[in-house]
Structure formats: C-alpha cells, structure tokens
Motif scaffolding. Sequence first.
Motif, PDB file in Angstrom:
ATOM      1  N   UNK A 229     -72.875  37.520  72.729  1.00 54.45           N
ATOM      2  CA  UNK A 229     -73.118  38.904  71.492  1.00 54.45           C
ATOM      3  C   UNK A 229     -72.058  38.865  70.769  1.00 54.45           C
ATOM      4  N   UNK A 237     -72.625  40.704  60.132  1.00 59.99           N
ATOM      5  CA  UNK A 237     -71.221  41.245  58.720  1.00 59.99           C
ATOM      6  C   UNK A 237     -71.817  40.385  57.865  1.00 59.99           C
TER       7      UNK A 237
ATOM      8  N   UNK B   7     -81.015  41.590  71.080  1.00 61.28           N
ATOM      9  CA  UNK B   7     -80.111  42.523  71.711  1.00 61.28           C
ATOM     10  C   UNK B   7     -81.056  43.380  70.265  1.00 61.28           C
ATOM     11  N   UNK B   9     -79.631  46.014  67.647  1.00 62.75           N
ATOM     12  CA  UNK B   9     -78.537  46.946  67.286  1.00 62.75           C
ATOM     13  C   UNK B   9     -78.654  47.841  66.112  1.00 62.75           C
ATOM     14  N   UNK B  14     -73.308  48.256  69.656  1.00 58.91           N
ATOM     15  CA  UNK B  14     -71.826  48.091  69.579  1.00 58.91           C
ATOM     16  C   UNK B  14     -70.770  48.700  70.652  1.00 58.91           C
ATOM     17  N   UNK B  17     -71.088  46.785  73.406  1.00 58.30           N
ATOM     18  CA  UNK B  17     -70.386  45.959  73.675  1.00 58.30           C
ATOM     19  C   UNK B  17     -67.729  46.017  73.797  1.00 58.30           C
ATOM     20  N   UNK B  20     -67.070  46.261  77.310  1.00 54.34           N
ATOM     21  CA  UNK B  20     -66.859  45.099  78.398  1.00 54.34           C
ATOM     22  C   UNK B  20     -66.678  44.574  77.962  1.00 54.34           C
ATOM     23  N   UNK B  21     -65.370  44.141  77.131  1.00 53.91           N
ATOM     24  CA  UNK B  21     -64.650  43.210  75.824  1.00 53.91           C
ATOM     25  C   UNK B  21     -63.283  44.173  76.940  1.00 53.91           C
ATOM     26  N   UNK B  23     -62.947  45.782  78.825  1.00 49.34           N
ATOM     27  CA  UNK B  23     -62.752  45.881  80.292  1.00 49.34           C
ATOM     28  C   UNK B  23     -62.706  44.641  80.821  1.00 49.34           C
ATOM     29  N   UNK B  61     -69.747  57.832  62.052  1.00 53.72           N
ATOM     30  CA  UNK B  61     -68.770  58.400  60.828  1.00 53.72           C
ATOM     31  C   UNK B  61     -68.719  59.303  61.127  1.00 53.72           C
ATOM     32  N   UNK B  62     -67.689  60.030  60.620  1.00 50.81           N
ATOM     33  CA  UNK B  62     -67.271  61.442  60.536  1.00 50.81           C
ATOM     34  C   UNK B  62     -67.184  61.982  62.080  1.00 50.81           C
ATOM     35  N   UNK B  68     -63.265  54.571  63.342  1.00 51.84           N
ATOM     36  CA  UNK B  68     -64.206  54.241  62.788  1.00 51.84           C
ATOM     37  C   UNK B  68     -64.670  52.583  62.758  1.00 51.84           C
ATOM     38  N   UNK B  70     -67.374  50.002  62.486  1.00 50.53           N
ATOM     39  CA  UNK B  70     -69.213  49.072  62.580  1.00 50.53           C
ATOM     40  C   UNK B  70     -69.292  47.699  62.016  1.00 50.53           C
ATOM     41  N   UNK B  71     -70.421  47.922  62.597  1.00 44.45           N
ATOM     42  CA  UNK B  71     -70.539  46.220  61.831  1.00 44.45           C
ATOM     43  C   UNK B  71     -69.848  45.631  60.641  1.00 44.45           C
ATOM     44  N   UNK B  72     -69.107  44.781  60.652  1.00 40.68           N
ATOM     45  CA  UNK B  72     -68.440  44.547  59.327  1.00 40.68           C
ATOM     46  C   UNK B  72     -67.001  45.314  59.544  1.00 40.68           C
ATOM     47  N   UNK B  77     -63.839  42.872  63.701  1.00 38.55           N
ATOM     48  CA  UNK B  77     -63.552  41.401  64.103  1.00 38.55           C
ATOM     49  C   UNK B  77     -62.704  41.020  64.893  1.00 38.55           C
ATOM     50  N   UNK B  80     -64.586  41.142  68.266  1.00 39.68           N
ATOM     51  CA  UNK B  80     -65.124  40.378  68.315  1.00 39.68           C
ATOM     52  C   UNK B  80     -64.215  38.771  68.630  1.00 39.68           C
TER      53      UNK B  80
END
Lengths: 770, 375
Positions: A229, A237, B7, B9, B14, B17, B20-21, B23, B61-62, B68, B70-72, B77, B80
Amino acid sequence: MKKSKKRKERRKKEELSYLRFKTWELMDEARYASMRRKTDLAIDSLLRAIKINPEFLEARLFLSSLYINKQEYNEALKFLLRAKQIDPECRELYYRLGFAYTHLKMFKEALGSYHSLLSLLKGRGLNKDDRDLKEEVKEEISTLEFFLEQEKKEKKVVMFQPIQGKPSPLPEKKEGKLEKKGKPEISLKSLLTQLKISKRFTFKKDSALLEKLEQEDYEPFRLYQIRMRGSEISLLKGFDRLLCLDQIKETRKFWYQIETVKKTLRNFRGRVLLCDEVGLGKTIEAGMILKEYLIRGLVKKVLVLVPPSLVIQWKDEMTSKFNIKFVTTDDKYCQEEKEKFWKKNDLVIASLNMAKSRGNFQIITRIDYDMVIVDEAHHLKNRNTLNWKFVNSLKKKFILLLTATPVHNNLMELYNLITLLKPGQLKTPSSFRRSFVLRGDSRIPINREKLRELLSEVMIRNTRSLANINLPKRYATTMKIRLDEDERIFYETLSNFVREGYLSHRLDKFSATLLQMEAGSSPFAVRSTLFKIRERKESSFQAIDEIEEILHSFEIQNCQKAEKLMEILSKGSEKIIVFTNYLETQKFLADKLNQAGIEYSLFNGRLSIREKEASIDSFQKKARVLISTEIGGEGKNLHFCNTMVNYDLPWNPMRIEQRIGRLHRIGQTRDVFIFNLCSEGTVEDYILDILDKKINMFELVLGEMEMILGNLDDSRDFSGIVMDIWTKAQDREGRREEFEKLGEGLLQAKKRYLQIKSYDEEILQHDYEL
Amino acid sequence: MRRYFNTTMNYESLKDFVREIVEIKGGIAEEKEKGALELLLPENVGKELFGKEYERLSFLPDQRQTKFVTYGSPLLDKIISLSESLGKTARIAAEDIHPRKKNLAHLIEDNFDFPNSRKLGSSIDNEVICSYLLVNFKVSIISDERKEEIVTATVDERTLRIGREIINPIRKLRCKEEESPEIVKRYPIERVYERAKKAAVRSLGRSLKEVEETSLRRLQRDTTRLWNYYKDLKEELKKRMMKDLSGEKKEELSSKMKAIEMEFERKREDLIDKYSLKVILEPMNACRIYLPKIVAHYEVQRKTSKKELEFFWNPLTGEIEPLVCEACLEDTYAIYLCDKLHLTCPSCYFRCQSCGKKICKKCFPEKCPTCGRRY
C-alpha cells in the motif's frame, strides 16, 4: 581399396563441413567488425567467406548492405545479382536491388525489383511487418513511376541506360572502384521508417530478498500488505496515476487528454497554456486537472474566468461531468453583497468583464486563490489592457490558460500569455523581441529552436492529427417549406404581436424571444406560452385581447413542415433523429408518427435516467425515429444513427452544433446527413441563410463556430442580435438588409478566424504536442 | 497482473494507512475528529517523523492545529519510508481449496500431442501442494520522461510456469498464514527468480508499448525537424557551390558539406539515444502462495529412452496446465522430446534450414552443430 575410398569420402565430407563452419565464423567476424564500424574489415571477412562458399547467400546480402552503406551501389549490385541466381525468392534481395537501382537512377530496373518483391508478398499469411513492407514498396513504386513520367516529359537521358545489344547496365570499372556520381540523399520518409526505439532492461539486485526466500524467513502477511500500500501511495505522488478518472461521469476520456493532464501536473506543476486545436476538449482537460487537485486536497479556492456567454455552459459541464458545484456571478447575491460573495464562495465561475469591473477588482485581487482558470485566454494577449493586468494581479498557486488561438497578430501576444504563467520565462519584452522576433516584422519568429525549448516548458498544443480524430463527412440540406395561408397568417399575427409587445415593453425580452422561437417550431409550442402570459397578473388588457385573437386564429389543420418530415421519412428505412426544442412540438410529431404507423421513441428532459436509457435502447433495437428535445448527456451513444432532422432551429449556432455533435463524433463510421427544415419568411429562414450559405457552418469542424462567434464585433449573444433585427427592422426589406449585414459580419469574423488559425499553425506547427 | 491490491485512493484510505503504520511501529492513533488523527508515537519514531512524540494530522485541508497530509506531501513521504523496511517476504495458503478432479488421463489425451514419442503408462492421480512465488517489482521507464509503476510476476516454483491465473482469484480466496508444507518440490530460488524477471518484462508489455509509441512519435518529430534544418543548410551550401568558384574554395565548401552531414548524423544519434528506453526493475517484496493441485505422472518413450512427465490439474482454472518447454520456458501442449529427452515446444524442436538436421534448442541454443548456421 574400398576402405581408403570411404576414408577419402569421409574426409572430404568433414572438410566440407569444416569449410561451411568456417564461412559462418567469417560471417560472425564480419558482423562484429561491422558493429565496431570497421566496414573494410567486415567486407574482407565476407569476401573470404564467399570465396570458400560462392553459394553463401547470407554473406552476399550482408556484403551488399555494407556496400550500400558506403554508397558503392555498383559493387552492391554485383553481389545482389549473383545472390538472385542462388535464391530467386529472397525478399530482402529484391528490396536491396530496388534500393541500389534507385540510387543509381536506374528507375526501370528498380521498378522491376520492387514489383518482384510485391509478387512475393502476396497471400493471407502476411504478418504486420510484411504488411508494412508491402505498403512501403507500393509507395516506392508510385514514386518511381512518377520519376519515370517526369523523365519522359523532360526527355532526360537516364544514366546507365543500356545501349541496344549490350545488356549490362553497369558502367566500366575504373581502377578497381566504380566512379561515384555524387551522394544521393536518403529521403526523410525512409529515415523515419527506419527509426526504432531501443530498449534496455536493468534489474537491480536484492540478494537479501532471495536469501530470505531461500531460508523461508517470512514476516506477517499484514506487513507485506502495508508495504504494498505504501508503494502504491508513493506512486500517486508522481501523478503517474490519476485519481479523478473514476470519478468523471458521462464523458469519454481520450488518451491525449489524460496525458495532457499528467504532463501538466507532473512537469508543469499546474501552470500551463493549453492550446489544443478546436474541438479536442480543452474544457475537459481543465476539468480533469482541477478535479485531480481537488481530490488530492491541493486546491480549495478556485476562480474560473470565461466570456459571458460561457458562464452557464461551464457551470453545467463542471456539475454534470465532474460533480464540481460552482456558483456564478449570475447569482443575485453577487450583486448585493459582493465582498461576502467573493470571499465566502470557494468555487466561482465569473465572466472576465464582471470580475475586472470596478466594484470587484479590488476585492478579488486581495483573495488568495489556489487555482485560476481562464477560458478564451487570447483575450489576455495585450499586457496593456485591464484584462491582462487583472489576471496578472490575482494571487494564485496554479493557473490554466485555455485558448485554441494563442497568437493572433504578433508574437508579443504569446509573450504576454506566457508571462502570466511563468514571469521571466521569456525574459523582458525587449530581450524577447531581440532574441526571437524578426526585426521589422513582429509576426515572424527567429531562433525557433531556442524559442521552442522555452515554450515547451509551459505550453501544450495537441492537434487533430495527433489525436487521430478522423471523422466521416457531414452533408447538410436545408429544405424551405412554403407555409399555407393559415400558417402564414398565424405566423405573421404572432410576429406582429411579439414585435409590438417587445418594442413597447409590454412583453419582456425573454417571453418575446421565446414566443418568436416557438413560432418557428410549431403553433402548438406557442400556445402554452400564450396561455401562461394570459394568466399572468401583469398582462395588460390589450395584450390579453391580442392573445385571445391569436388563439382563436389557431385552427391550423395541416402543418406543412410536418408533411415535409413525413416525406423525408417515407424515402428510406434508415434510423433518424428528429430534434425539436419544445415538448409541445414533440407531442405533435409523436401523434403524426403514430397516425402514419411509424415506430418512434421519445427523449426529453422530463424522463428519469432509466427512462432515458430505455428510450435510447428502444431506438437502437426497434424504433425507427427518435424525437428528442434533450441535447445534454454526451455519454449517450447514438453512433448507430447517421441521419438527423432539425425540425426547428435553435437561434444559437453552438446549440445547432451540439445537436450535430450527437451523431458526428468519434465513433461514427458513416457520413452524417443533416436535414434542416425551415419555413419561408421566418426568422429561421434568415438564420439558415447566413449560417449555411454565407459561412458554410455545416462544413466547419466542431468548435470552430464558437471561435467565429467569438470574433464577431458584437458583445450581444447571437440570439439577442437576431431578435433585435427581427423586431426593430421596419419592414421586410429592412429585415433582409440587417440580416445581410449580420451575415457579412459573420463572414468577416470567419475570415479573421481562419487567418489567425493559419498563423497559429505556422508558428506552432506540431512542436508542442505530447 | 500489475497491482496486488485494488485500493480506492481517497483521504480515508490514506488515513487508514497512516494509522496502520503508526500501530505497527508501536504507537497509538485515534480519530477524534473527522478526517484527522491524533498520534502518540514511540520516542525514536516520533523524533524521526515530527521531532516529537505527539502530533495531530489531518487528511482534509483547513483543519486547525493540525498538519495536513496528502499525496505528495513530504510528511507522507516520511511515513511511507517507515513502511519500506517492512513486509519483504510473506507466505499464504489458499484456504478451502480441495481439488477433486479424477482421471486426468482423458484430459491429457484430449489436450496434449506427442508427435515424436510414445505414451506409456500413468500413475494414480494424487493431491500435491505446489507453491507460487509472487514478486513485486518497482519499475521505472525512463526516456525523455520518467514513468513509474508496480509490476507483479508470478511463477509456479515447481514447473517454472508463469502463473498468471493466481493473481485475480487470490484476491477473492481466503488465505491463511501457515507453516510451509513439508514436501514442496520446487526449483532453486535463483532459477525461479530469473523466471520472475522474464515474467515481469512480459507484464510490462502494454505500458511499455505506450511509452514506446509516444517516444517514437517524438523521435520522428524531432528527426523531421533536424532533417529539415540540415537540408536547408545543405541547400544553401549547394547554391554557393554552384557559383563559379576557385578549386580551393570549392574544396572548402565540399568539406563543409561533409562536416554538415557528419553533424547531422551525430545529432540524429543523440536523438535516438535521448528517446531510447531504459527500464529499471527493482524487486520490492515477494510472497509465497501455496495451492493444492492434482498431479498425474506419465511415462513417455523416445526411441529406447524413457522420461517421466508430471501433469497438473489446477483448481483455480479448472483445467489441466500446459507443460513448460525446457528451452524457451513457454507453455506448450505439443510435446517434443529430443534424443537427450529434453522436453521442447514446436518452436524449439525443428530442422536446420541449411542442412536439415533436427535441432533441439535446449541442446544447441545458438547454432546448428552440423553446418554452424545461426538461428
């Protein structure tokens, strides 16, 4: 004795076998030498191989190719002709023969070789490469035939033409080498066909992974899933995968649109000039970019600036296709509480004129926008205008500029647009002029390579040829119907009522225009509106009396237009879509078809989604005619039909185009036939005269009509202009003159558009495609 | 065959995910507000991510007093990157699969050809546990642009077949983690991995083709532009050469012409190099999947030698599996045996065009042993 004979034979066989083996080794040597560009060494090896085995076809072919590369065509020819004796059915051989002969200007012989090759490429078992080769050979043949024709005409003497009685076409050897007659050039076409993309695969090692598998050292499956995942999320990204695609409804997404969106997000980081050719879907691209940013939470506050006529269109498209709900400046609230309107609403579509106006300029330029989209961005081409200054003053993170014609008159227009996106990309105006504009002519670029490099960092322009949009033809026929006496009286009475009501303000503009349009459709459409006006409290007594009179005169037995429609339907059995704007007309036509026993299906805005689907389904499977009032919902596939009738005509040419676009679009394989019905002497008659005869609207490409209207020197919308002419002209002659002027205006607008289009094509070419 | 998981997305996904990480890393994540998580992390993890142990993250957002995500975003990162050291290898077995096919002999008769050998007897059908190795590769396709994706390759470890059939059903099957079954015959991991690499390249087929087409289009466009430019230069030079010039001047122009041609060639090669595709595959992780199958052993005879072949009935496809050619490793239903009893497909067992000798590509992979002709 016998034994020694056998031994001798065996030894001979072994020797032969060894020699054959040796020839292949020499062949390998030649290949290796050739790879290292040691052609002479390669040639040497091959000559030795041929000496051992004169029947070695592969060596002869390889040798001929090396000589061809060295442009020693006569040498190549020698080996090819001998190879032909060994294997007269070798395709490669004929191809090279043709090539060599062509370069020696022996066109007849070249033609013969290519014909021989073609005869070997017959049958059904051809794979793709063979088919491609066949096409290439056919083209070569036609080129050679052309050259031969030219030679005949000019009576040129072909080099090496065989003299009677002497068969060999080859000139004499001189000092072991043939005389070179200049270097014939490789054609661009053959250069392009030879191009291939090489691929190199590299696998990174992970010994630890293999070791773990070997030792059966495992982790919990949950961790494996988490790892997967995480990797998938990290891919997102880079915008390699778009999240918006699944959420876009009722819209076909073309590959070039998806790639444009990815490129904008990945490479241009949300600041781009989208200048696809007309009809390719810039709005869809902009919508997808916006949607992607919204889903990712990267954008919240958005301002869309468009021409006034497109405000509602944009709002509808954003809602129906992308499920993005915008408010517009048509909202009353916008007028009453301006500051609150602009600050509170996150998603706003506004006309550029309204947004830049005194009351709004200051408010809007103080707001921090995440994204600004400007449609028809060529209105920003002049940096000295308020339009440009306004957009330049906006605070924004991302900006999309949309226009099919970014340059109209000179290159500084392009400079001004690019500076809005990326200030400094093209440096200063004077620096830009010095570096990229021909002195004395601001239309002509210099340093094109460098300019192209800079522009390709901020601009995408997809063309129809890239998108591979090949639509069949469309044919339009306008059928003028002579009204009978009753119909004519009705139309004239109503027109007078509308005219007088409009001019005296007894009738509001909307009602007046509606009544006039309905009159062009059918008397039944008019009736319901007249009833409503009569019921209105503010209707004056005089108006009511007039309405009563019109309604009383409403005893039309026959409808000539409907009769014409029945005539069209009787000539054939093709499926036909009949478009009309009004429900009452639709009902009337349905009755007519019922009486004639023709099976039909109805489609209008009152149907539920399921009913609409059932209607299309019924049309496809059973019914011959679809009577439709609804033009929205592009997702409805009507490609199985290629004939349409405009029973009545919208006064807005873009709406006519949208109707045609239901049939004449990607996926349609047959030519499309359009029948326009209009009654003589009506508004629609004049409109069709202008659109069909004056500017050939029905032959234009989808989207071009909008461009032409944009070039019209009149800020009113088209239907407004028409209504004004119809009501204000004193008499028939006056109306004819005014419509004539409008037609001229449109023609000039079309000419201007075509000039701009041609200029853009010349400047931009295919340099900014994906 | 590319993605193991499908999944949806959006921000919920998000958020799940991240939760889980956290935990897994021994922290606590609570959703006290919609679209936001409050995190309490072990010291080392907290320091690495946020510089502290407590943090509030939002996925919408906000939201006030939150960071915040989000992807990117750089924060995502970092999160991840915590997952990159996890889950390198795993194993699962398909639950509730009990293959019950009987009498494979008929199926073998119907589906397979033995053009140059003779069938002898067959054994009784048995249930046997087979294993697949599923390897995920991160792929980067680089030309003038970079494209990344994940590609999954699956190989039957017993036969080296590319086991495409396992991917889709395995999402629907119930799977359990368990100890490896005792006897699972399989090829050495290096061979299986080599096969997986080939399978990965094959899976890339379509997306590679798209990139190739785009690159070719751009290469043709740039080549046309280059060609036109140099053509114009040469034409200008030719015009100058046609004037009545001295021998020396003519020679100078002639050598300029050659220089232009050489430059054109060089630039053309640069373009070809620019648009060539470099495909980099990096193995991410792997999973072993155990699946019971029915196996039948069959003896075949070629001349005086005999060979035992295994035929598998696959409960996922409900069909008998093809055999694998020992030369090219492709599936085949037409079984050729060479004199050394290598099992090959029709493409790998053929007659030499030059001398007519029967060749087995497993025995002679590159050229004919008699005449030396390459193939």
